[in-house]
Design a protein around this motif. Structure first.
Motif, PDB file in Angstrom:
ATOM      1  N   ASP A  88       7.513 -83.423   3.816  1.00  9.63           N
ATOM      2  CA  ASP A  88       6.858 -82.609   4.837  1.00  9.63           C
ATOM      3  C   ASP A  88       6.130 -83.450   5.878  1.00  9.63           C
ATOM      4  O   ASP A  88       5.715 -82.923   6.914  1.00  9.63           O
ATOM      5  CB  ASP A  88       5.858 -81.648   4.190  1.00  9.63           C
ATOM      6  CG  ASP A  88       6.526 -80.454   3.534  1.00  9.63           C
ATOM      7  OD1 ASP A  88       7.718 -80.221   3.819  1.00  9.63           O
ATOM      8  OD2 ASP A  88       5.869 -79.764   2.740  1.00  9.63           O
TER       9      ASP A  88
ATOM     10  N   ALA B 263      11.691 -80.788   6.125  1.00 14.80           N
ATOM     11  CA  ALA B 263      11.068 -80.427   4.851  1.00 14.80           C
ATOM     12  C   ALA B 263      11.720 -81.163   3.680  1.00 14.80           C
ATOM     13  O   ALA B 263      11.933 -80.598   2.605  1.00 14.80           O
ATOM     14  CB  ALA B 263      11.111 -78.921   4.635  1.00 14.80           C
TER      15      ALA B 263
ATOM     16  N   ASP C 178      11.337 -74.114  13.913  1.00 15.11           N
ATOM     17  CA  ASP C 178      10.232 -73.382  13.285  1.00 15.11           C
ATOM     18  C   ASP C 178       9.958 -73.928  11.888  1.00 15.11           C
ATOM     19  O   ASP C 178       8.801 -74.084  11.479  1.00 15.11           O
ATOM     20  CB  ASP C 178      10.561 -71.894  13.206  1.00 15.11           C
ATOM     21  CG  ASP C 178      10.445 -71.190  14.545  1.00 15.11           C
ATOM     22  OD1 ASP C 178       9.715 -71.706  15.423  1.00 15.11           O
ATOM     23  OD2 ASP C 178      11.091 -70.139  14.730  1.00 15.11           O
ATOM     24  N   ARG C 179      11.030 -74.206  11.165  1.00 17.00           N
ATOM     25  CA  ARG C 179      10.866 -74.752   9.818  1.00 17.00           C
ATOM     26  C   ARG C 179      10.226 -76.140   9.867  1.00 17.00           C
ATOM     27  O   ARG C 179       9.388 -76.491   9.022  1.00 17.00           O
ATOM     28  CB  ARG C 179      12.226 -74.813   9.124  1.00 17.00           C
ATOM     29  CG  ARG C 179      12.145 -75.212   7.659  1.00 17.00           C
ATOM     30  CD  ARG C 179      13.521 -75.237   7.011  1.00 17.00           C
ATOM     31  NE  ARG C 179      13.441 -75.767   5.673  1.00 17.00           N
ATOM     32  CZ  ARG C 179      14.429 -76.375   5.042  1.00 17.00           C
ATOM     33  NH1 ARG C 179      15.613 -76.503   5.642  1.00 17.00           N
ATOM     34  NH2 ARG C 179      14.284 -76.839   3.815  1.00 17.00           N
TER      35      ARG C 179
ATOM     36  N   GLU D 101       6.530 -75.694  10.449  1.00 20.47           N
ATOM     37  CA  GLU D 101       5.858 -75.259   9.217  1.00 20.47           C
ATOM     38  C   GLU D 101       5.685 -76.433   8.252  1.00 20.47           C
ATOM     39  O   GLU D 101       4.627 -76.594   7.623  1.00 20.47           O
ATOM     40  CB  GLU D 101       6.674 -74.147   8.557  1.00 20.47           C
ATOM     41  CG  GLU D 101       6.686 -72.841   9.343  1.00 20.47           C
ATOM     42  CD  GLU D 101       7.755 -71.876   8.842  1.00 20.47           C
ATOM     43  OE1 GLU D 101       8.438 -72.209   7.846  1.00 20.47           O
ATOM     44  OE2 GLU D 101       7.913 -70.799   9.456  1.00 20.47           O
TER      45      GLU D 101
ATOM     46  N   ASP E  26      15.498 -73.956  12.822  1.00 23.67           N
ATOM     47  CA  ASP E  26      15.244 -75.306  12.321  1.00 23.67           C
ATOM     48  C   ASP E  26      13.918 -75.840  12.849  1.00 23.67           C
ATOM     49  O   ASP E  26      13.132 -76.448  12.102  1.00 23.67           O
ATOM     50  CB  ASP E  26      16.368 -76.249  12.748  1.00 23.67           C
ATOM     51  CG  ASP E  26      17.681 -75.975  12.056  1.00 23.67           C
ATOM     52  OD1 ASP E  26      17.672 -75.522  10.893  1.00 23.67           O
ATOM     53  OD2 ASP E  26      18.743 -76.218  12.688  1.00 23.67           O
TER      54      ASP E  26
END
Length: 479
Positions: free
Chosen positions: A202, A15, A50-51, A54, A48
């Motif tokens: 992202d 991110a 999962d982030r 996303e 991490d």
């Protein structure tokens, strides 16, 4: 460059943020020329990953709407930064993977060229309009498939990450890249080039971790819409089984066992010079390395003798030394595996013409090895050696040579040396491989597809096909 300058401490990029070892396990990165640690790499936690998922979902929603010209501009700027930082990138690759610095510089140059090619293709993603009655339309659209989970091998630590990221973002996809934990610094440096070129945080994520845990987590997520993998056949099959649960699009660039067919009408000295250099490039740790040398009977002994003499003369050493022609193997597992294959081949009747042993000195060095009269029962003739071994056998007829080239379940790259034009056409038609080189050793070009058939995988990287494999096809009918 010293070990102190080799910094992988902040090695996760999620991110738009670089993350370090706090609260995370780490893994040592070794210098294959010395066997000594270079640094400690942080490994991603479940949180991490999962982030990263996303972020990839957000990034895809954003990036797919960006004009192709803007995507192309980011890729061109990244290529410019790769060229600007070429020496740093080459030295990182040599320190963590072992290849001679001259090879690493060539890899960096090819990487920049590939970025520029993908930039050009980003604005040439065409659909078509089908003929219909007046007042109606049928369209065929090519659209980005979605977030990509990409996994790449350690043998080309600069090029492989770009082969995954570049076509994905040219197509309008986001990507989560997991390079090898054994060669992380090159991938980190490449990601910094993308970041500094203006790629939104992202859109591309960089994670390291326990390979099976990372792949299971990323491939089980509904966010992930495509799998892109470069690596061994067994691991590729395992990942395909995971990907089947969500029926995701896949590109698989798997292992090979490159056959080389050498006919008695070739230019023998030129052929030997080309093949010896190419065989021992990157210590033979190349998926398209020439490995099984099938030589016509009339020139067999001369070929074997000339090959062994040239191999024995190669200078082995630390890749950072400018006179080194072959560096160490990339990790401590490889010399032992190669040694076992050689012992097995000799037990099965092979003649050892040169090499055959690990080298002293603290690193993972192994002598360039040439074996003649290698039995088809030898393990090395049936499993990819992925190391500095040349396996030589005679053949009588063209049909015999083709049959042997096609004998194994692999079909990545193949090489043929003959001046007979009719035979060249026959070999191009009948050899079962995704890429065939005739009177040359180069199989990788930015504008040409790179990929295999049979158990060597499917789909292509590079060329327009590399971007097409990140697209879906949609038919739209308007009345």
């Amino acid at each position: 460059m010293t070990a102190q300058q080799f910094d992988v401490k902040n090695g996760l990029y999620i991110a738009g943020e670089w993350l370090g070892p706090d609260g995370r396990e780490t893994q040592a990165v070794l210098n294959p020329a010395t066997g000594q640690p270079l640094g400690d790499l942080p490994l991603a936690t479940k949180a991490d990953m999962d982030r990263a998922l996303e972020a990839a979902a957000r990034g895809f929603d954003q990036w797919r709407k960006v004009a192709p010209q803007e995507r192309a501009a980011v890729l061109h700027r990244t290529a410019a930064l790769v060229r600007e930082r070429a020496e740093e990138l080459a030295r990182l690759a040599t320190m963590e993977e072992g290849k001679p610095i001259v090879e690493a510089r060539g890899e960096v140059a090819a990487t920049a060229a590939l970025l520029d090619f993908h930039a050009g293709e980003a604005v040439r993603i065409y659909g078509r309009v089908l003929p219909r009655p007046t007042g109606t339309r049928s369209l065929v659209l090519h659209q980005p498939v979605g977030p990509v989970a990409a996994f790449c091998a350690w043998n080309f630590p600069v090029m492989n990450p770009v082969r995954k990221i570049s076509p994905a973002i040219a197509a309008g996809c986001s990507v989560i890249l997991k390079p090898s934990e054994e060669t992380p610094a090159s991938a980190i440096a490449i990601m910094r080039c993308f970041q500094d070129a203006g790629l939104p945080g992202d859109v591309a994520q960089l994670v390291f971790g326990v390979p099976d845990a990372v792949s299971r987590h990323l491939l089980a997520s509904p966010v992930t819409r495509k799998l892109s993998f470069t690596g061994s056949v067994p691991v590729g099959k395992h990942l395909l089984k995971l990907a089947a649960d969500t029926v995701m699009k896949s590109t698989m660039e798997l292992g090979g066992h490159g056959p080389v067919l050498v006919f008695d009408d070739c230019d023998l000295d030129k052929t030997l010079d080309l093949l010896v250099t190419h065989k021992f490039r990157n210590a033979g740790q190349v998926c398209v390395a020439p490995t099984r040398f099938h030589v016509q009977e009339g020139i067999y002994e001369r070929f074997a003798k000339g090959f062994a003499e040239r191999a024995a003369a190669l200078k082995i050493g630390d890749g950072l030394s400018t006179d080194t022609q072959m560096g160490p193997m990339a990790n401590p597992r490889r010399p032992e595996a190669i040694g076992a294959m050689i012992e097995d081949a000799v037990r099965n009747g092979a003649r050892k013409l040169t090499g055959g042993e690990a080298k002293d000195g603290g690193g993972f060095f192994f002598a360039p090895t040439v074996l003649a009269d290698v039995s088809l029962d030898a393990k090395a003739m049936n499993e990819e050696p992925f190391g500095p071994i040349a396996l030589i056998r005679p053949f009588a007829t063209t049909e015999d040579a083709i049959a042997e080239a096609n004998r194994l379940p692999f079909g990545l790259g193949a090489y043929c040396f003959t001046e007979n034009g009719r035979r060249q056409n026959q070999l191009a038609d009948e050899i079962e491989a995704g890429m065939v080189a005739i009177n040359t050793v180069r199989l990788s070009w930015g504008d040409a597809p790179f990929g295999g058939v049979k158990e060597s995988g499917y789909g292509s990287e590079d060329g327009p096909e590399g971007i097409a494999n990140h697209m879906i096809t949609k038919a739209v009918h308007i009345a």
